[in-house]
Design a protein around this motif. Sequence first.
Motif, PDB file in Angstrom:
ATOM      1  N   MET A  41       0.812  -1.212   0.000  1.00 32.86           N
ATOM      2  CA  MET A  41       0.000   0.000   0.000  1.00 32.86           C
ATOM      3  C   MET A  41       0.847   1.264   0.000  1.00 32.86           C
ATOM      4  O   MET A  41       0.378   2.335  -0.381  1.00 32.86           O
ATOM      5  CB  MET A  41      -0.939  -0.001   1.214  1.00 32.86           C
ATOM      6  CG  MET A  41      -1.963  -1.122   1.208  1.00 32.86           C
ATOM      7  SD  MET A  41      -3.062  -1.103  -0.239  1.00 32.86           S
ATOM      8  CE  MET A  41      -3.981   0.391   0.073  1.00 32.86           C
ATOM      9  N   GLN A  42       2.094   1.153   0.434  1.00 33.83           N
ATOM     10  CA  GLN A  42       2.980   2.313   0.423  1.00 33.83           C
ATOM     11  C   GLN A  42       3.480   2.650  -0.981  1.00 33.83           C
ATOM     12  O   GLN A  42       3.973   3.749  -1.219  1.00 33.83           O
ATOM     13  CB  GLN A  42       4.177   2.061   1.348  1.00 33.83           C
ATOM     14  CG  GLN A  42       3.813   2.013   2.827  1.00 33.83           C
ATOM     15  CD  GLN A  42       5.002   1.643   3.700  1.00 33.83           C
ATOM     16  OE1 GLN A  42       6.149   1.714   3.279  1.00 33.83           O
ATOM     17  NE2 GLN A  42       4.718   1.265   4.937  1.00 33.83           N
ATOM     18  N   ASN A  43       3.358   1.704  -1.899  1.00 36.65           N
ATOM     19  CA  ASN A  43       3.757   1.928  -3.290  1.00 36.65           C
ATOM     20  C   ASN A  43       2.552   2.493  -4.042  1.00 36.65           C
ATOM     21  O   ASN A  43       1.632   1.770  -4.397  1.00 36.65           O
ATOM     22  CB  ASN A  43       4.230   0.614  -3.919  1.00 36.65           C
ATOM     23  CG  ASN A  43       4.870   0.815  -5.279  1.00 36.65           C
ATOM     24  OD1 ASN A  43       4.445   1.654  -6.071  1.00 36.65           O
ATOM     25  ND2 ASN A  43       5.901   0.040  -5.553  1.00 36.65           N
ATOM     26  N   LYS A  44       2.570   3.797  -4.284  1.00 42.72           N
ATOM     27  CA  LYS A  44       1.405   4.470  -4.872  1.00 42.72           C
ATOM     28  C   LYS A  44       1.103   3.970  -6.283  1.00 42.72           C
ATOM     29  O   LYS A  44      -0.057   3.778  -6.651  1.00 42.72           O
ATOM     30  CB  LYS A  44       1.638   5.986  -4.888  1.00 42.72           C
ATOM     31  CG  LYS A  44       1.903   6.592  -3.515  1.00 42.72           C
ATOM     32  CD  LYS A  44       0.766   6.289  -2.542  1.00 42.72           C
ATOM     33  CE  LYS A  44       1.043   6.909  -1.171  1.00 42.72           C
ATOM     34  NZ  LYS A  44       0.000   6.543  -0.185  1.00 42.72           N
ATOM     35  N   LEU A  45       2.147   3.759  -7.087  1.00 44.16           N
ATOM     36  CA  LEU A  45       1.921   3.283  -8.445  1.00 44.16           C
ATOM     37  C   LEU A  45       1.293   1.887  -8.448  1.00 44.16           C
ATOM     38  O   LEU A  45       0.430   1.587  -9.280  1.00 44.16           O
ATOM     39  CB  LEU A  45       3.237   3.264  -9.229  1.00 44.16           C
ATOM     40  CG  LEU A  45       3.792   4.621  -9.658  1.00 44.16           C
ATOM     41  CD1 LEU A  45       5.140   4.449 -10.345  1.00 44.16           C
ATOM     42  CD2 LEU A  45       2.818   5.361 -10.572  1.00 44.16           C
ATOM     43  N   ALA A  46       1.733   1.046  -7.509  1.00 40.07           N
ATOM     44  CA  ALA A  46       1.168  -0.297  -7.416  1.00 40.07           C
ATOM     45  C   ALA A  46      -0.306  -0.247  -7.023  1.00 40.07           C
ATOM     46  O   ALA A  46      -1.130  -1.005  -7.561  1.00 40.07           O
ATOM     47  CB  ALA A  46       1.954  -1.139  -6.414  1.00 40.07           C
ATOM     48  N   VAL A  47      -0.654   0.643  -6.113  1.00 37.99           N
ATOM     49  CA  VAL A  47      -2.049   0.780  -5.689  1.00 37.99           C
ATOM     50  C   VAL A  47      -2.903   1.298  -6.840  1.00 37.99           C
ATOM     51  O   VAL A  47      -4.015   0.806  -7.082  1.00 37.99           O
ATOM     52  CB  VAL A  47      -2.146   1.720  -4.470  1.00 37.99           C
ATOM     53  CG1 VAL A  47      -3.604   1.990  -4.120  1.00 37.99           C
ATOM     54  CG2 VAL A  47      -1.428   1.115  -3.270  1.00 37.99           C
ATOM     55  N   ILE A  48      -2.382   2.281  -7.576  1.00 31.45           N
ATOM     56  CA  ILE A  48      -3.113   2.813  -8.730  1.00 31.45           C
ATOM     57  C   ILE A  48      -3.303   1.707  -9.774  1.00 31.45           C
ATOM     58  O   ILE A  48      -4.391   1.546 -10.345  1.00 31.45           O
ATOM     59  CB  ILE A  48      -2.362   4.014  -9.333  1.00 31.45           C
ATOM     60  CG1 ILE A  48      -2.379   5.190  -8.358  1.00 31.45           C
ATOM     61  CG2 ILE A  48      -2.979   4.421 -10.667  1.00 31.45           C
ATOM     62  CD1 ILE A  48      -1.518   6.353  -8.784  1.00 31.45           C
ATOM     63  N   GLY A  49      -2.252   0.929 -10.017  1.00 32.10           N
ATOM     64  CA  GLY A  49      -2.351  -0.171 -10.966  1.00 32.10           C
ATOM     65  C   GLY A  49      -3.367  -1.209 -10.536  1.00 32.10           C
ATOM     66  O   GLY A  49      -4.150  -1.702 -11.359  1.00 32.10           O
ATOM     67  N   ALA A  50      -3.396  -1.537  -9.237  1.00 35.55           N
ATOM     68  CA  ALA A  50      -4.362  -2.512  -8.730  1.00 35.55           C
ATOM     69  C   ALA A  50      -5.795  -2.000  -8.879  1.00 35.55           C
ATOM     70  O   ALA A  50      -6.700  -2.761  -9.253  1.00 35.55           O
ATOM     71  CB  ALA A  50      -4.056  -2.830  -7.272  1.00 35.55           C
ATOM     72  N   CYS A  51      -6.012  -0.712  -8.605  1.00 31.74           N
ATOM     73  CA  CYS A  51      -7.349  -0.132  -8.753  1.00 31.74           C
ATOM     74  C   CYS A  51      -7.791  -0.140 -10.214  1.00 31.74           C
ATOM     75  O   CYS A  51      -8.949  -0.456 -10.522  1.00 31.74           O
ATOM     76  CB  CYS A  51      -7.362   1.300  -8.205  1.00 31.74           C
ATOM     77  SG  CYS A  51      -7.133   1.417  -6.429  1.00 31.74           S
ATOM     78  N   PHE A  52      -6.871   0.180 -11.113  1.00 32.91           N
ATOM     79  CA  PHE A  52      -7.210   0.168 -12.538  1.00 32.91           C
ATOM     80  C   PHE A  52      -7.555  -1.249 -13.001  1.00 32.91           C
ATOM     81  O   PHE A  52      -8.523  -1.454 -13.735  1.00 32.91           O
ATOM     82  CB  PHE A  52      -6.041   0.717 -13.356  1.00 32.91           C
ATOM     83  CG  PHE A  52      -6.286   0.718 -14.844  1.00 32.91           C
ATOM     84  CD1 PHE A  52      -7.062   1.699 -15.426  1.00 32.91           C
ATOM     85  CD2 PHE A  52      -5.743  -0.277 -15.644  1.00 32.91           C
ATOM     86  CE1 PHE A  52      -7.305   1.692 -16.799  1.00 32.91           C
ATOM     87  CE2 PHE A  52      -5.979  -0.294 -17.003  1.00 32.91           C
ATOM     88  CZ  PHE A  52      -6.762   0.699 -17.588  1.00 32.91           C
ATOM     89  N   LEU A  53      -6.765  -2.244 -12.552  1.00 33.19           N
ATOM     90  CA  LEU A  53      -7.046  -3.633 -12.929  1.00 33.19           C
ATOM     91  C   LEU A  53      -8.389  -4.092 -12.373  1.00 33.19           C
ATOM     92  O   LEU A  53      -9.113  -4.841 -13.035  1.00 33.19           O
ATOM     93  CB  LEU A  53      -5.931  -4.546 -12.425  1.00 33.19           C
ATOM     94  CG  LEU A  53      -4.580  -4.404 -13.123  1.00 33.19           C
ATOM     95  CD1 LEU A  53      -3.561  -5.351 -12.504  1.00 33.19           C
ATOM     96  CD2 LEU A  53      -4.713  -4.689 -14.618  1.00 33.19           C
ATOM     97  N   LEU A  54      -8.720  -3.642 -11.181  1.00 34.16           N
ATOM     98  CA  LEU A  54     -10.016  -3.997 -10.596  1.00 34.16           C
ATOM     99  C   LEU A  54     -11.153  -3.441 -11.454  1.00 34.16           C
ATOM    100  O   LEU A  54     -12.153  -4.131 -11.700  1.00 34.16           O
ATOM    101  CB  LEU A  54     -10.111  -3.458  -9.171  1.00 34.16           C
ATOM    102  CG  LEU A  54     -11.417  -3.753  -8.421  1.00 34.16           C
ATOM    103  CD1 LEU A  54     -11.624  -5.255  -8.276  1.00 34.16           C
ATOM    104  CD2 LEU A  54     -11.408  -3.087  -7.050  1.00 34.16           C
ATOM    105  N   ILE A  55     -10.987  -2.202 -11.949  1.00 32.64           N
ATOM    106  CA  ILE A  55     -12.003  -1.600 -12.809  1.00 32.64           C
ATOM    107  C   ILE A  55     -12.134  -2.391 -14.112  1.00 32.64           C
ATOM    108  O   ILE A  55     -13.244  -2.664 -14.587  1.00 32.64           O
ATOM    109  CB  ILE A  55     -11.647  -0.121 -13.090  1.00 32.64           C
ATOM    110  CG1 ILE A  55     -11.754   0.699 -11.800  1.00 32.64           C
ATOM    111  CG2 ILE A  55     -12.576   0.455 -14.156  1.00 32.64           C
ATOM    112  CD1 ILE A  55     -11.241   2.115 -11.943  1.00 32.64           C
TER     113      ILE A  55
END
Length: 292
Positions: free
Chosen positions: A22-36
Amino acid sequence: MEKHIVSKKPDSLWKIIISKFMQNKLAVIGACFLLIIIMGAIFAPILATHDPSHQVLLDKLAPPGADYILGADTLGRDTFSRLLYGSRVSLLVGFASVAGSIFIGTIIGAIAGYYGGRIDSILMRIVDIVISFPSLFLLITLVTIFKPSMYTLILIFAVFGWTGTARLVRGEFLSLRSREFVLAARTMGIKNTKIIFSHILPNALGPIIVSATLGVGGVILAESALSYLGLGIQPPTPSWGNMLQDAQNINIMLKSWWYPLFPGFMILLTVLAFNFVGDGLRDAFDPQITEQ
């Protein structure tokens, strides 16, 4: 007066991994995009504004507007609806292919790393032989020989994409097989298969998960390239790759820019998202980080 010191219970390993991820912002953004994207693929029949196969020749290459949110293709089919249904195909090929290659690679790598010796040498020579084939030419040749379809692509990607995982798992098993818990299990007379799959493999899951995440993006990119060349998913079934096939025409590229833009953009963002998530998982599973 006595002071009672309350010791803080140490966080579990998975809590630490999630916290680091969760501290990796790009990873969190990528996970949210993949979820969408995944949710869009699941609910494609509800979200689609048109039948993805319905042709309205009068509306061919219609620009984005009220009738067609992202425009229409050369046969007057809605681009937005085809993107939604195409995500189903691209994601299915990616996930299924990687699941198959991870399964094969994990089995071979675990056997080679645990037993070592002659078994290790034979299995690793097989890996070297498979890796020595030019991957792109091999894919094109096999897809040309067999009938191009989604299931053909999944089978080819799975059968020839396991070598990296095998080497990774073998390395993990070579370092773990001499640990105390493995030696204790052998002393107790536990069967080798149970030691491999119940004791060692759970401790090697981190690198396998990272490899799988990065692999999905690579498979989606390879499927898109083959479909773009007409050797992958065949129309009228939509995939992001074959949606770009008609865009090889320079007139379409110049006058109907929206037609190739949206599927190409989805491929780019999805592959980037998988890479960001893979990088975040790699950092989260790093022992030097998680032990801090």
